[in-house]
Design an enzyme around this catalytic site. Structure first.
Site, PDB file in Angstrom:
ATOM      1  N   HIS A 124       0.835  -1.208   0.000  1.00  0.00           N
ATOM      2  CA  HIS A 124       0.000   0.000   0.000  1.00  0.00           C
ATOM      3  C   HIS A 124       0.867   1.254   0.000  1.00  0.00           C
ATOM      4  O   HIS A 124       1.954   1.283   0.564  1.00  0.00           O
ATOM      5  CB  HIS A 124      -0.990   0.008   1.173  1.00  0.00           C
ATOM      6  CG  HIS A 124      -0.392   0.176   2.534  1.00  0.00           C
ATOM      7  ND1 HIS A 124      -0.195   1.409   3.129  1.00  0.00           N
ATOM      8  CD2 HIS A 124       0.028  -0.740   3.449  1.00  0.00           C
ATOM      9  CE1 HIS A 124       0.314   1.244   4.337  1.00  0.00           C
ATOM     10  NE2 HIS A 124       0.465  -0.045   4.559  1.00  0.00           N
ATOM     11  N   ASP A 153       6.119   1.606   6.669  1.00  0.00           N
ATOM     12  CA  ASP A 153       4.692   1.278   6.519  1.00  0.00           C
ATOM     13  C   ASP A 153       4.044   2.218   5.510  1.00  0.00           C
ATOM     14  O   ASP A 153       3.448   3.214   5.894  1.00  0.00           O
ATOM     15  CB  ASP A 153       4.021   1.397   7.884  1.00  0.00           C
ATOM     16  CG  ASP A 153       2.600   0.908   7.897  1.00  0.00           C
ATOM     17  OD1 ASP A 153       2.196   0.227   6.941  1.00  0.00           O
ATOM     18  OD2 ASP A 153       1.871   1.226   8.861  1.00  0.00           O
ATOM     19  N   GLU A 187      -5.162   1.849   2.792  1.00  0.00           N
ATOM     20  CA  GLU A 187      -4.974   0.801   3.803  1.00  0.00           C
ATOM     21  C   GLU A 187      -5.036   1.354   5.218  1.00  0.00           C
ATOM     22  O   GLU A 187      -5.596   0.719   6.120  1.00  0.00           O
ATOM     23  CB  GLU A 187      -3.631   0.096   3.575  1.00  0.00           C
ATOM     24  CG  GLU A 187      -3.439  -1.170   4.386  1.00  0.00           C
ATOM     25  CD  GLU A 187      -2.821  -0.959   5.762  1.00  0.00           C
ATOM     26  OE1 GLU A 187      -2.785  -1.912   6.556  1.00  0.00           O
ATOM     27  OE2 GLU A 187      -2.369   0.182   6.049  1.00  0.00           O
ATOM     28  N   GLU A 188      -4.472   2.548   5.420  1.00  0.00           N
ATOM     29  CA  GLU A 188      -4.393   3.092   6.776  1.00  0.00           C
ATOM     30  C   GLU A 188      -5.748   3.524   7.322  1.00  0.00           C
ATOM     31  O   GLU A 188      -5.876   3.815   8.508  1.00  0.00           O
ATOM     32  CB  GLU A 188      -3.414   4.267   6.812  1.00  0.00           C
ATOM     33  CG  GLU A 188      -1.969   3.896   6.489  1.00  0.00           C
ATOM     34  CD  GLU A 188      -1.317   3.001   7.537  1.00  0.00           C
ATOM     35  OE1 GLU A 188      -1.979   2.682   8.546  1.00  0.00           O
ATOM     36  OE2 GLU A 188      -0.144   2.626   7.346  1.00  0.00           O
ATOM     37  N   GLU A 212       4.071  -5.971   3.650  1.00  0.00           N
ATOM     38  CA  GLU A 212       4.273  -5.184   4.858  1.00  0.00           C
ATOM     39  C   GLU A 212       5.650  -5.521   5.432  1.00  0.00           C
ATOM     40  O   GLU A 212       6.187  -6.608   5.202  1.00  0.00           O
ATOM     41  CB  GLU A 212       3.192  -5.491   5.899  1.00  0.00           C
ATOM     42  CG  GLU A 212       1.798  -5.019   5.538  1.00  0.00           C
ATOM     43  CD  GLU A 212       1.570  -3.529   5.783  1.00  0.00           C
ATOM     44  OE1 GLU A 212       2.516  -2.834   6.222  1.00  0.00           O
ATOM     45  OE2 GLU A 212       0.445  -3.071   5.530  1.00  0.00           O
ATOM     46  N   HIS A 399       4.174   4.678  12.118  1.00  0.00           N
ATOM     47  CA  HIS A 399       3.250   5.653  12.707  1.00  0.00           C
ATOM     48  C   HIS A 399       3.917   6.529  13.771  1.00  0.00           C
ATOM     49  O   HIS A 399       3.230   7.235  14.499  1.00  0.00           O
ATOM     50  CB  HIS A 399       2.022   4.968  13.331  1.00  0.00           C
ATOM     51  CG  HIS A 399       1.217   4.160  12.379  1.00  0.00           C
ATOM     52  ND1 HIS A 399      -0.062   3.718  12.670  1.00  0.00           N
ATOM     53  CD2 HIS A 399       1.471   3.697  11.134  1.00  0.00           C
ATOM     54  CE1 HIS A 399      -0.535   3.020  11.655  1.00  0.00           C
ATOM     55  NE2 HIS A 399       0.390   2.996  10.706  1.00  0.00           N
TER      56      HIS A 399
END
Length: 431
Positions: A124, A153, A187-188, A212, A399
């Site tokens: 993603h 990510d 995706e997030e 991932e 994140h």
């Protein structure tokens, strides 16, 4: 005594040392041509990674997503792929409370080969970061780490997919029937616009590899992830003066409190089903009986079937009201299904472990779900084919805004692993 974060940092440092072994020390029995091709792709992959990280792609930043997906499409076309953009349609978008009016588009690239096996590679492009943060935190390399917003990510995953395909092309390998790349941009936010395309694509392929990042402290593949859902309760009562005429009101806060308390025991830890109330709001003024109240619960499941069961339990329990005149609305959102380990995924993962051993490395196969969920679960919903997560680079700090990185010395081994798995699946091995 080490804190959990300091222990993770020590493990990450130890793992970095292991990855620093030069290719000359890799075990005998490796495919030398694939090794050379992996080495040749390292710098191009870093260049691609820098280019992607240098474009901000928050899940709601359509302009940035379009720029990044244009770049991705051009790279896949240059490799000979039949490339198409897939715009999410309203008919197939699963709308949740935080779903934007228009989720970002997907990129699909198809490569036709001479064989029969169909292999799907997914990653993603979107991140959790707000527009404007890139200026202060650009892509940079420091020692064995590359830093950047969304680098772990999951922009490393997109770059890995591009350069695994490039590696195979450099070898002239096309023994698959179809090699499909599918990269989404929502995706997030739980993939509201892409989940249907992911599930459909998963059902059409013989194996799915999801990119991932693996953990910086554990060189592994994952066969299971948690499913995530949420419950929202809305209570409508009737306002009245709290001092002058409280009996004329219907206290929404009382009813909400009753509902939360009577649903505090719905978790079943023995099977990984968890429901925890985490947010509540009620009232506007101290001297007014509240007419409105809301609460939200976080739900985690390990089995797809448990979604139906926990939703049914919530809807049945909510019928037992404290205040008959209150009106209650329940909204149950299935944000992401669990990825369940299967015999097919265990078999292919065991084969991948043997491939990694060719270059002297130990691959951990994890069949226990972690806290988060991924798109691999959507790809697995309608298929019995193997679906395996964490083919990406070892990463850390997803994140975290200021400390997200990937390990550079892992690029060649991880390219080797992914390429060799694709080659063997194309030849019917590991299935």
């Amino acid at each position: 005594m080490h804190t959990p974060w300091s222990r993770r940092a020590l493990l990450a440092t130890a793992f970095t040392s292991l990855l620093s072994l030069p290719p000359a020390l890799w075990a005998q029995g490796a495919d030398a041509a694939v090794q050379r091709a992996a080495a040749e792709q390292k710098q191009p992959l870093l260049d691609t990674l820098k280019a992607f990280v240098s474009i901000e792609t928050g899940s709601r930043d359509i302009e940035g997503i379009n720029r990044a997906t244009d770049l991705l499409a051009s790279k896949l076309r240059a490799l000979g792929g039949d490339v198409a953009f897939i715009e999410p349609s309203e008919a197939t978008t699963y709308r949740m409370a935080d779903t934007p009016p228009k989720p970002g588009r997907m990129v699909r690239a198809t490569f036709k080969g001479s064989g029969s096996k169909r292999i799907l590679l997914i990653a993603h492009m979107d991140t959790v970061y707000l527009k404007g943060m890139l200026e202060k935190q650009p892509f940079r390399i420091d020692g064995n780490r590359a830093y950047g917003l969304g680098i772990s990510d999951d922009k490393q995953g997109v770059a890995m997919v591009v350069h695994v395909v490039a590696l195979l092309q450099s070898l002239g390998f096309n023994e698959y029937g179809t090699l499909t790349v599918l990269v989404n941009s929502d995706e997030e936010i739980s993939s509201p616009g892409s989940r249907e395309a992911l599930s459909e694509a998963g059902a059409q392929h013989d194996a799915v590899l999801s990119f991932e990042a693996t953990r910086a402290e554990t060189d592994k593949l994952s066969l299971a992830t948690s499913g995530i859902a949420s419950v929202e309760l809305k209570v409508e009562g009737r306002a009245s003066h709290a001092g002058g005429a409280p009996e004329r009101g219907v206290n929404a806060l009382y009813e909400l409190s009753h509902q939360i308390l009577q649903m505090r025991d719905l978790s079943e830890p023995q099977v990984g089903l968890k429901l925890n109330w985490t947010i509540s709001q009620a009232g506007t003024n101290r001297n007014v009986i509240p007419a409105h109240a809301t609460a939200q619960a976080d739900v985690r499941v390990l089995r797809v079937a448990d979604y139906d069961r926990i939703e049914a339990s919530v809807r049945e329990r909510v019928k037992k009201q404290l205040l008959p005149d209150a009106r209650i609305t329940v909204n149950f959102e299935r944000r992401r299904p669990p990825l369940e380990a299967t015999e097919a995924s265990r078999k292919l993962a065991a084969h991948a472990r043997g491939i990694y051993a060719e270059i002297g490395r130990t691959l951990v196969i994890d069949d226990q779900p972690e806290g988060g969920g991924t798109d691999a679960a959507f790809a697995a919903l309608r298929t019995r084919a193997p679906v395996i997560e964490r083919f990406g680079l070892p990463g850390f700090g997803a994140h975290s805004a200021e400390n997200e990185w990937v390990l550079l010395d892992a690029i060649e081994p991880r390219l080797y692993l992914a390429a060799r798995v694709i080659m063997d699946v194309a030849r019917g091995k590991g299935l």
